[in-house]
Scaffold this motif. Sequence first.
Motif, PDB file in Angstrom:
ATOM      1  N   MET A   6       0.853  -1.192   0.000  1.00  0.00           N
ATOM      2  CA  MET A   6       0.000   0.000   0.000  1.00  0.00           C
ATOM      3  C   MET A   6       0.888   1.241   0.000  1.00  0.00           C
ATOM      4  N   GLU A   7       0.486   2.193  -0.794  1.00  0.00           N
ATOM      5  CA  GLU A   7       1.196   3.479  -0.852  1.00  0.00           C
ATOM      6  C   GLU A   7       0.851   4.263   0.417  1.00  0.00           C
ATOM      7  N   ILE A   8       1.834   4.674   1.191  1.00  0.00           N
ATOM      8  CA  ILE A   8       1.531   5.403   2.436  1.00  0.00           C
ATOM      9  C   ILE A   8       0.964   6.784   2.124  1.00  0.00           C
ATOM     10  N   SER A   9       1.554   7.434   1.144  1.00  0.00           N
ATOM     11  CA  SER A   9       1.124   8.795   0.816  1.00  0.00           C
ATOM     12  C   SER A   9      -0.351   8.778   0.399  1.00  0.00           C
ATOM     13  N   GLY A  10      -1.136   9.602   1.040  1.00  0.00           N
ATOM     14  CA  GLY A  10      -2.561   9.729   0.691  1.00  0.00           C
ATOM     15  C   GLY A  10      -3.457   8.746   1.416  1.00  0.00           C
ATOM     16  N   CYS A  11      -2.892   7.767   2.140  1.00  0.00           N
ATOM     17  CA  CYS A  11      -3.808   6.817   2.777  1.00  0.00           C
ATOM     18  C   CYS A  11      -4.335   7.364   4.106  1.00  0.00           C
ATOM     19  N   ARG A  12      -5.557   6.965   4.412  1.00  0.00           N
ATOM     20  CA  ARG A  12      -6.263   7.497   5.589  1.00  0.00           C
ATOM     21  C   ARG A  12      -6.021   6.542   6.753  1.00  0.00           C
ATOM     22  N   VAL A  13      -5.389   7.070   7.808  1.00  0.00           N
ATOM     23  CA  VAL A  13      -4.982   6.177   8.895  1.00  0.00           C
ATOM     24  C   VAL A  13      -5.347   6.746  10.267  1.00  0.00           C
ATOM     25  N   LEU A  14      -6.058   5.926  11.010  1.00  0.00           N
ATOM     26  CA  LEU A  14      -6.408   6.281  12.397  1.00  0.00           C
ATOM     27  C   LEU A  14      -5.359   5.689  13.330  1.00  0.00           C
ATOM     28  N   ILE A  15      -4.853   6.510  14.245  1.00  0.00           N
ATOM     29  CA  ILE A  15      -3.932   6.008  15.272  1.00  0.00           C
ATOM     30  C   ILE A  15      -4.606   6.262  16.614  1.00  0.00           C
ATOM     31  N   THR A  16      -4.970   5.202  17.316  1.00  0.00           N
ATOM     32  CA  THR A  16      -5.601   5.405  18.627  1.00  0.00           C
ATOM     33  C   THR A  16      -4.526   5.772  19.651  1.00  0.00           C
ATOM     34  N   GLY A  17      -4.922   6.563  20.638  1.00  0.00           N
ATOM     35  CA  GLY A  17      -3.983   6.956  21.697  1.00  0.00           C
ATOM     36  C   GLY A  17      -2.819   7.760  21.157  1.00  0.00           C
ATOM     37  N   LEU A  36       5.220  11.199   5.967  1.00  0.00           N
ATOM     38  CA  LEU A  36       5.283  10.364   4.760  1.00  0.00           C
ATOM     39  C   LEU A  36       4.076  10.595   3.842  1.00  0.00           C
ATOM     40  N   GLY A  37       3.211  11.537   4.233  1.00  0.00           N
ATOM     41  CA  GLY A  37       2.118  11.924   3.327  1.00  0.00           C
ATOM     42  C   GLY A  37       0.772  11.296   3.618  1.00  0.00           C
ATOM     43  N   ALA A  38       0.647  10.539   4.719  1.00  0.00           N
ATOM     44  CA  ALA A  38      -0.659   9.939   5.046  1.00  0.00           C
ATOM     45  C   ALA A  38      -1.594  10.999   5.621  1.00  0.00           C
ATOM     46  N   VAL A  41       5.826   0.479  11.783  1.00  0.00           N
ATOM     47  CA  VAL A  41       4.465   0.729  11.261  1.00  0.00           C
ATOM     48  C   VAL A  41       4.546   1.047   9.771  1.00  0.00           C
ATOM     49  N   SER A  42       5.480   1.920   9.379  1.00  0.00           N
ATOM     50  CA  SER A  42       5.526   2.276   7.951  1.00  0.00           C
ATOM     51  C   SER A  42       5.969   1.064   7.113  1.00  0.00           C
ATOM     52  N   PHE A  43       6.824   0.215   7.679  1.00  0.00           N
ATOM     53  CA  PHE A  43       7.200  -1.017   6.956  1.00  0.00           C
ATOM     54  C   PHE A  43       5.955  -1.887   6.712  1.00  0.00           C
ATOM     55  N   LEU A  44       5.155  -2.099   7.770  1.00  0.00           N
ATOM     56  CA  LEU A  44       3.982  -2.976   7.612  1.00  0.00           C
ATOM     57  C   LEU A  44       2.920  -2.343   6.705  1.00  0.00           C
ATOM     58  N   MET A  45       2.861  -1.014   6.703  1.00  0.00           N
ATOM     59  CA  MET A  45       1.901  -0.368   5.798  1.00  0.00           C
ATOM     60  C   MET A  45       2.311  -0.566   4.348  1.00  0.00           C
ATOM     61  N   SER A  46       3.620  -0.521   4.088  1.00  0.00           N
ATOM     62  CA  SER A  46       4.028  -0.549   2.684  1.00  0.00           C
ATOM     63  C   SER A  46       4.283  -1.962   2.162  1.00  0.00           C
ATOM     64  N   ASN A  47       4.258  -2.966   3.038  1.00  0.00           N
ATOM     65  CA  ASN A  47       4.479  -4.346   2.585  1.00  0.00           C
ATOM     66  C   ASN A  47       3.145  -5.104   2.576  1.00  0.00           C
ATOM     67  N   ASP A  48       2.763  -5.623   1.399  1.00  0.00           N
ATOM     68  CA  ASP A  48       1.449  -6.267   1.273  1.00  0.00           C
ATOM     69  C   ASP A  48       1.498  -7.791   1.380  1.00  0.00           C
ATOM     70  N   PHE A  49       2.677  -8.349   1.714  1.00  0.00           N
ATOM     71  CA  PHE A  49       2.770  -9.812   1.765  1.00  0.00           C
ATOM     72  C   PHE A  49       3.127 -10.305   3.160  1.00  0.00           C
ATOM     73  N   VAL A  50       2.805  -9.504   4.150  1.00  0.00           N
ATOM     74  CA  VAL A  50       3.049  -9.915   5.537  1.00  0.00           C
ATOM     75  C   VAL A  50       1.713  -9.853   6.252  1.00  0.00           C
ATOM     76  N   THR A  51       1.298 -10.956   6.831  1.00  0.00           N
ATOM     77  CA  THR A  51       0.080 -10.921   7.648  1.00  0.00           C
ATOM     78  C   THR A  51       0.161 -11.952   8.772  1.00  0.00           C
ATOM     79  N   GLY A  52      -0.523 -11.659   9.865  1.00  0.00           N
ATOM     80  CA  GLY A  52      -0.582 -12.595  10.984  1.00  0.00           C
ATOM     81  C   GLY A  52       0.692 -12.681  11.801  1.00  0.00           C
ATOM     82  N   GLN A  53       1.564 -11.676  11.672  1.00  0.00           N
ATOM     83  CA  GLN A  53       2.866 -11.737  12.352  1.00  0.00           C
ATOM     84  C   GLN A  53       2.903 -10.869  13.606  1.00  0.00           C
TER      85      GLN A  53
END
Length: 243
Positions: free
Chosen positions: A1-12, A28-30, A221-233
């Motif tokens: 996922m492209e970080i720039s322009g994406c809508r992201v909620l950060i709790t706390g 990074l443009g989010a 966080v930015s690594f996990l946002m931009s990598n689309d082949f990592v899940t459940g880790q």
Amino acid sequence: MEISGCRVLITGSAKRVGKVIALELARLGAAVILHAFKSNEAAAAAASEIEALTSCRPLVLSGDISQRETWTAMDSEIEKHYGGLDVWVHNASVFAATPFFSVSDREWQHFMDVNLKGAFFGAQVFGGEMKKKGRGKIIAIGDVAGELIWPSYIPYSVSRAGMHALMKGLARLLAPDVQVNVIAPGPVLLPENTDDAERQRILETIPLSRIGEPEDVAKAVSFLMSNDFVTGQVLRVDGGRSL
Ligand SMILES: NC(=O)c1ccc[n+]([C@@H]2O[C@H](COP(=O)([O-])OP(=O)(O)OC[C@H]3O[C@@H](n4cnc5c(N)ncnc54)[C@H](OP(=O)(O)O)[C@@H]3O)[C@@H](O)[C@H]2O)c1
């Protein structure tokens, strides 16, 4: 996922680690959305910092995450202002040492309500929306304590272990549309009342010989946002403390 322009909620995200994550993603443009419970003034100040950086004032949401209604209210506000959410970074939690044999019902319930029930109902709301829309990412900030279970922090550690388990289940439930991961920091920002002796004691347990920094978590966080082949880790960001 492209970080720039994406809508992201950060709790706390009024202060401490959550605020650093928000600032890094804004840099990074989010399009970041802040959330606070009690620190509403600090959240307004964080919004001003982000506005100065990006020329765009973020929405600031507020509410107790242990209440299911907080999540539905946040969802409607986000839908109204941004038309939806691409990434939910779940950072809010409560943390405290609790001598095992004197833990009260109330203390136990508080850890479970905020750290586990909160994440569960947040996942129902935002996971459901993301699944419907066919895309999204959930990044929960947990703790290596959820894997290692610190004896002086058993209710806290168990609530984190439950949250890690919840996220692993969600990663399977929401695949392939939504990736769900946990970041498990070690010490990155010690409680404000930590004395020098305690700081030194913690330092000696970290192979990389330093207390981490909130920026170390923000980079994960930015690594996990931009990598689309990592899940459940569960990604440990702890300087090797858990080795
Ligand atoms: N700091 C570390 O070294 C470290 C180590 C391992 C893991 N972590 C994890 O990393 C995350 C961030 O750490 P941190 O030290 O910055 O966290 P923190 O300061 O202890 O808490 C983050 C925020 O959680 C919010 N919060 C607490 N109860 C809430 C509730 N009932 N409803 C809504 N929000 C609530 C608070 O918001 P308000 O201030 O607005 O009330 C607080 O600012 C946490 O999940 C923590 O467990 C941190």
